[in-house]
Design a protein around this motif. Sequence first.
Motif, PDB file in Angstrom:
ATOM      1  N   ALA A 163      -6.638  10.337  -4.487  1.00 16.33           N
ATOM      2  CA  ALA A 163      -6.269   9.337  -3.489  1.00 16.33           C
ATOM      3  C   ALA A 163      -6.589   7.932  -3.992  1.00 16.33           C
ATOM      4  O   ALA A 163      -5.805   6.995  -3.806  1.00 16.33           O
ATOM      5  N   GLU A 164      -7.760   7.777  -4.632  1.00 20.32           N
ATOM      6  CA  GLU A 164      -8.131   6.466  -5.181  1.00 20.32           C
ATOM      7  C   GLU A 164      -7.182   6.047  -6.304  1.00 20.32           C
ATOM      8  O   GLU A 164      -6.778   4.882  -6.385  1.00 20.32           O
ATOM      9  N   ALA A 165      -6.797   7.005  -7.157  1.00 15.25           N
ATOM     10  CA  ALA A 165      -5.873   6.696  -8.261  1.00 15.25           C
ATOM     11  C   ALA A 165      -4.508   6.293  -7.715  1.00 15.25           C
ATOM     12  O   ALA A 165      -3.883   5.337  -8.200  1.00 15.25           O
ATOM     13  N   ALA A 166      -4.032   7.000  -6.688  1.00 16.87           N
ATOM     14  CA  ALA A 166      -2.739   6.664  -6.077  1.00 16.87           C
ATOM     15  C   ALA A 166      -2.795   5.277  -5.448  1.00 16.87           C
ATOM     16  O   ALA A 166      -1.834   4.501  -5.549  1.00 16.87           O
ATOM     17  N   LYS A 167      -3.908   4.930  -4.831  1.00 14.55           N
ATOM     18  CA  LYS A 167      -4.061   3.609  -4.221  1.00 14.55           C
ATOM     19  C   LYS A 167      -4.035   2.525  -5.303  1.00 14.55           C
ATOM     20  O   LYS A 167      -3.361   1.490  -5.149  1.00 14.55           O
ATOM     21  N   ARG A 168      -4.733   2.745  -6.417  1.00 12.84           N
ATOM     22  CA  ARG A 168      -4.720   1.777  -7.522  1.00 12.84           C
ATOM     23  C   ARG A 168      -3.311   1.618  -8.077  1.00 12.84           C
ATOM     24  O   ARG A 168      -2.868   0.503  -8.373  1.00 12.84           O
ATOM     25  N   ASP A 169      -2.590   2.745  -8.211  1.00 15.16           N
ATOM     26  CA  ASP A 169      -1.216   2.674  -8.731  1.00 15.16           C
ATOM     27  C   ASP A 169      -0.312   1.876  -7.795  1.00 15.16           C
ATOM     28  O   ASP A 169       0.515   1.086  -8.258  1.00 15.16           O
ATOM     29  N   ARG A 170      -0.444   2.080  -6.495  1.00 17.64           N
ATOM     30  CA  ARG A 170       0.358   1.320  -5.520  1.00 17.64           C
ATOM     31  C   ARG A 170       0.054  -0.171  -5.623  1.00 17.64           C
ATOM     32  O   ARG A 170       0.944  -1.004  -5.556  1.00 17.64           O
TER      33      ARG A 170
ATOM     34  N   ARG B  40      -1.125  -1.806  -8.238  1.00 15.77           N
ATOM     35  CA  ARG B  40      -0.577  -2.322  -9.499  1.00 15.77           C
ATOM     36  C   ARG B  40       0.934  -2.514  -9.397  1.00 15.77           C
ATOM     37  O   ARG B  40       1.481  -3.501  -9.900  1.00 15.77           O
ATOM     38  N   ALA B  41       1.607  -1.546  -8.782  1.00 16.23           N
ATOM     39  CA  ALA B  41       3.072  -1.612  -8.678  1.00 16.23           C
ATOM     40  C   ALA B  41       3.509  -2.772  -7.795  1.00 16.23           C
ATOM     41  O   ALA B  41       4.616  -3.292  -7.957  1.00 16.23           O
ATOM     42  N   SER B  42       2.672  -3.182  -6.868  1.00 14.78           N
ATOM     43  CA  SER B  42       3.048  -4.285  -5.982  1.00 14.78           C
ATOM     44  C   SER B  42       2.864  -5.654  -6.662  1.00 14.78           C
ATOM     45  O   SER B  42       3.372  -6.655  -6.167  1.00 14.78           O
ATOM     46  N   GLN B  43       2.171  -5.705  -7.783  1.00 13.96           N
ATOM     47  CA  GLN B  43       1.986  -6.974  -8.499  1.00 13.96           C
ATOM     48  C   GLN B  43       3.276  -7.341  -9.239  1.00 13.96           C
ATOM     49  O   GLN B  43       3.965  -6.465  -9.767  1.00 13.96           O
TER      50      GLN B  43
END
Length: 194
Positions: A168-175, A177-180
Amino acid sequence: MAAPFPNLYTHRKVAESAAKACDICYKPSSSVLITPDKKDFFYICPLHLKDRYFCTPKIDEEAIKAKREKDLAEEKDKLMKEYQEKQRKKKEKEKEKEKEKDKDKEKDEGKDKDKEKDKDKDTDKKETKDETEADKSGTETPKEEDEPRVFELKISFYQQRLQRKRQAEAAKRDRERASQPNYFPSVPTEPPKK
């Protein structure tokens, strides 16, 4: 690497309207296991809490000792009250015996008064007996066995919870990053070279 939360879960109940699927069998459940720091929680059927291959109850020795001491104190108070009541009744009987001795000496006064006093004594005895029975029935309530509230998951289930938390933490970090804006490469502005 230290675990983000301890392997101690407290059993809580939520409203039936807020019931969600159990993490094990996917049936609706209103029972929740939650860590003390509230970092992890999941819905679970109460039946799974009794499964020794899923979790083990953690017994709080201090709480059990405090409860035992409280029960002993209540029992002691109850016995003291009963003892004082018996002593009071005993004194009343002694006074009645003295009065009866005095009455025997004064038989000439009338037998009607004696009959009335005997009736009063009988009614007093019945009333005190009824009061003591009411006290006993009012104070004695059936004690329900307290179910354990704190559980420790078996290591395989605890590892699953840790893995889900990390995912869940990795998915949150990926989201994030993708929003930048500079996450994806930009479109080339120059024409390709021949």
